[in-house]
Motif scaffolding. Structure first.
Motif, short mmCIF file in Angstrom:
data_model
loop_
_atom_site.label_atom_id
_atom_site.label_comp_id
_atom_site.label_asym_id
_atom_site.label_seq_id
_atom_site.Cartn_x
_atom_site.Cartn_y
_atom_site.Cartn_z
N ARG A 1 5.17 24.43 -18.03
CA ARG A 1 4.55 25.15 -16.92
C ARG A 1 3.14 25.55 -17.31
O ARG A 1 2.92 26.04 -18.43
CB ARG A 1 5.35 26.42 -16.60
CG ARG A 1 6.36 26.27 -15.47
CD ARG A 1 7.39 25.23 -15.72
NE ARG A 1 8.29 25.06 -14.58
CZ ARG A 1 9.25 24.14 -14.53
NH1 ARG A 1 9.42 23.30 -15.53
NH2 ARG A 1 10.02 24.04 -13.47
N LYS B 1 2.99 29.78 -8.64
CA LYS B 1 1.89 29.14 -7.92
C LYS B 1 0.97 30.23 -7.36
O LYS B 1 1.44 31.21 -6.80
CB LYS B 1 2.47 28.29 -6.77
CG LYS B 1 1.53 27.28 -6.20
CD LYS B 1 2.29 26.32 -5.29
CE LYS B 1 1.43 25.19 -4.78
NZ LYS B 1 0.26 25.59 -4.02
N GLY B 2 -0.32 30.06 -7.56
CA GLY B 2 -1.25 31.04 -7.02
C GLY B 2 -1.52 32.21 -7.93
O GLY B 2 -2.10 33.21 -7.52
N THR C 1 -6.70 25.57 -8.19
CA THR C 1 -6.86 26.33 -9.43
C THR C 1 -8.13 27.18 -9.38
O THR C 1 -8.14 28.33 -9.83
CB THR C 1 -6.94 25.35 -10.62
OG1 THR C 1 -5.80 24.51 -10.58
CG2 THR C 1 -7.00 26.08 -11.94
N VAL D 1 4.36 26.52 -12.17
CA VAL D 1 3.69 25.27 -11.80
C VAL D 1 3.87 24.28 -12.94
O VAL D 1 3.43 24.53 -14.06
CB VAL D 1 2.19 25.50 -11.54
CG1 VAL D 1 1.50 24.18 -11.19
CG2 VAL D 1 1.99 26.53 -10.44
#
Lengths: 252, 252
Positions: free
Chosen positions: B44, B49-50, B80, B220
């Motif tokens: 990961r 995410k985010g 990103t 992610v």
């Protein structure tokens, strides 16, 4: 097939994480338990579910046999055992000893998690090794005794909870009290590892081989549901693989 | 915040994979391109995410700045960039040189993949660094020129295919021919890395930091759709992280 000689530096690298150095942990009700597996860079332990994938280099394969020499028991889920038909014996012996006639004595006791009785000892590689004196007979963890019990197999009947899982703490304690296993290495598969990574009070150390390859997103993944922090981190750098030893940080 | 000194051994470890040692590759139409990122054991690059997640130790963070010193361009996807608001400049300089007054000269040119024009230079950390002479202005890769173009930004208009993706080969060639970028390091995010890992003819090397932590299955992930084999493998062992350098094996 004989294994490669063990790299000397691996002995000192692994030493702090071995059962004989567990200290007070060794005196507990629970055996000393490590998780050990080989994964790709993308955290896959097999390319496709239901297939066996060789990730580790020969030198880290030898390390696995050295670990098997050090531990009393070796645990696997039945999914992995059904796919890989592993021998689970120990083919390593100390340099200053003659080659053993047979490997059973130095080999760990296989522990197969098979709640629904899908696996048979008969016809397995484990059975072949047991018959030739090169491996021990397994303990099979089941929900209920099978109608036909197999010769030489010990059954450990464990209740499962509503999700079909055993109570890990209880299981490890039974393995020590009933079978005298003071140390257990858990080798897989994915479901077992992901579940146990989240239980820092049960797992005393991790020994993870990272192979320099990507198996791809369809593979069998090791990634726990939650974030897991590690401590006492130590890396060994091999030819193609790196090996990480560490301990789990307990949840606060 | 100043960075830690660079570990001397990292220089020789990275050397074979640096643009100046690309040999004939350096003479090609295409720039010399590496993928470089930091991941957890469970592959990961971010926890959720985010969100931005710091995986690498300070010593491998310094390595990233050293790489930025070596490369002409640094590429990131806009996802990103929108989340991390990264500076992307180079804060490292050689020991035998005085500390630079400003960091812009040694810094790579940021290349932001922003087909749909979601990101703005104005208000970004990149802009702050550019204004103080500590970073270069970006090249923004877009499908069409925005109605209001930003000052100091270069736009590279690229056609996308029916899946909304640019042709990587064409993009890299344009970056070399139009902007003189002979070497590019691609830092993320997940979508860009997973896509480029499958293009061994475009990617000349990988530099992957593996941090000793599990970010968990919600993170992610870097895992390409297909199996990817590596060659010219070399590991460096840090305090908490290991770093892998390698090249991709071309599909047969």
């Amino acid at each position: 097939m004989p294994i490669q000689p063990l790299k000397k530096e691996l002995v000192s690298f692994l030493e702090p994480y071995m059962p004989e150095n567990a200290g007070v942990l060794g005196e507990q009700e629970k055996p000393y338990v490590i998780l050990t597996y080989a994964q790709s860079l993308d955290a896959r332990i097999a390319k496709i579910k239901g297939t066996r994938t060789i990730i580790s280099h020969q030198e880290t394969n030898t390390m696995t046999h050295y670990l098997r020499y050090k531990f009393d028991g070796i645990m696997l889920g039945c999914g992995t055992v059904l796919v890989d038909d592993p021998g689970l014996n120990c083919k390593w012996w100390p340099d200053d000893e003659p080659k053993p006639e047979h490997f059973a004595e130095h080999s760990p006791r296989p522990i197969i998690l098979d709640p629904n009785g899908k696996w048979k000892f008969e016809g397995s590689k484990m059975k072949t090794l047991f018959d030739s004196g090169d491996g021990k007979a397994p303990i099979v963890v089941v929900k209920k005794l099978p109608e036909v019990v197999e010769e030489n197999v010990d059954y450990l009947v464990m209740q499962t909870n509503f999700t079909g899982k055993v109570d890990w703490h209880d299981l490890f304690i039974q393995l020590k009290s009933q079978f005298g296993l003071k140390s257990i290495m858990v080798e897989g598969g994915g479901i077992v590892i992901n579940d146990l990574l989240q239980r820092p009070h049960l797992i005393d150390a991790l020994v993870i081989t990272v192979g320099a390859t990507f198996l791809g997103s369809e593979g069998v993944e090791v990634s726990p549901l939650i974030e897991i922090n590690l401590k006492d981190i130590s890396w060994w750098k091999g030819t193609r693989d790196s090996v990480l030893c560490s301990r789990l940080v307990s949840h606060s």
